[in-house]
Design an enzyme around this catalytic site. Structure first.
Site, PDB file in Angstrom:
ATOM      1  N   ASP A 129      -6.244   1.347  -0.665  1.00 55.48           N
ATOM      2  CA  ASP A 129      -6.553   1.177   0.911  1.00 55.48           C
ATOM      3  C   ASP A 129      -8.056   0.858   1.955  1.00 55.48           C
ATOM      4  O   ASP A 129      -8.694  -0.362   0.664  1.00 55.48           O
ATOM      5  CB  ASP A 129      -6.990   2.827   1.195  1.00 55.48           C
TER       6      ASP A 129
ATOM      7  N   LYS B 111       0.427  -1.421   0.251  1.00 57.38           N
ATOM      8  CA  LYS B 111       0.182  -0.245   0.026  1.00 57.38           C
ATOM      9  C   LYS B 111       1.011   0.804  -0.120  1.00 57.38           C
ATOM     10  O   LYS B 111       0.293   1.837  -0.867  1.00 57.38           O
ATOM     11  CB  LYS B 111      -0.837  -0.226   0.897  1.00 57.38           C
TER      12      LYS B 111
END
Ligand code: SF4
Length: 230
Positions: A155, A137
């Site tokens: 996310d 991420k």
């Protein structure tokens, strides 16, 4: 979400034609990438973006900002951070939580950057993910916001929307990110993160998704499974 609903749609994915339609609808209804889009891009260089992103793990945006500000007030480079005592770093980044672990990772990251990368932050995913404390991420966020690459960073919101709709599947955000990248048309990669994020925050809410008025409900696997389960 009940287990039965999960079971009904968990193995279903949208067709490529439906994926195109879903993205076109998101493009029409949701804001895309803007100069004021949130992310570590406000940091003036890739190193500070990486640090800020690493500090953001399990932390609210405002607390990450406080921690980043406090840290960069006393040290702004890998060399300067390595000169600091752990206690000093931990006190500065305390607002972001998990400060002992983050302090250790921060020092390891600085050391790795100096020893393996000549102090230069890598600009590709593979290189970024080798940095201690930087996962998929963070790597994707830095690539997207700092280096301007066409990457959909995943996310919690993007993960939820992707799996509910059938756009992509993945048990973890990292798995979803890979599947999403494989299944998304190139034209959607630049703004995809922003469309899906805003959609997840305003329509496909975690606890109370607005399915009845959702402009994607004719495509959504979750919505179809919900109807079938009634
Ligand atoms: S129909 Fe419901 S679950 Fe599906 S995308 Fe829309 S809000 Fe989310």
């Amino acid at each position: 979400m009940s287990q039965s609903k999960k079971a009904v749609f968990a193995d279903q994915l949208l067709t490529s034609g439906e994926v195109e339609e879903l993205y076109r609808l998101l493009e029409t209804h949701m804001p895309g990438r803007t100069p004021t889009a949130k992310g570590p891009k406000d940091q003036p260089n890739p190193f500070r973006s990486c640090v800020s992103c690493m500090l953001s793990a399990q932390s609210r945006d405002e607390n990450t900002a406080k921690a980043s500000q406090a840290l960069f007030a006393i040290a702004q480079t890998p060399q300067a951070i390595l000169m600091l005592e752990d206690e000093v770093i931990a006190a500065a980044i305390k607002p972001a939580g998990l400060y002992n672990m983050k302090t250790r990772n921060l020092k390891k990251m600085c050391q790795y950057l100096l020893e393996e990368c000549d102090g230069v932050v890598p600009s590709n995913r593979e290189g970024l993910m080798k940095l201690p404390g930087i996962g998929r991420k963070c790597a994707d966020i830095v690539m997207s916001f700092t280096f301007g690459e066409d990457v959909i960073a995943v996310d919690t919101h993007v993960h939820r929307v992707s799996n509910r709709t059938g756009l992509a599947q993945g048990k973890t955000e990292a798995h979803t990110a890979q599947n999403l990248e494989d299944r998304s048309p190139d034209w959607a990669l630049r703004d995809g993160h922003f469309w899906l994020l805003e959609f997840g925050k305003t329509v496909c809410l975690s606890r109370t998704p607005k399915c009845d008025t959702c402009f994607l409900n004719h495509l959504c696997k979750f919505h179809k499974a919900s109807g079938a389960a009634k």
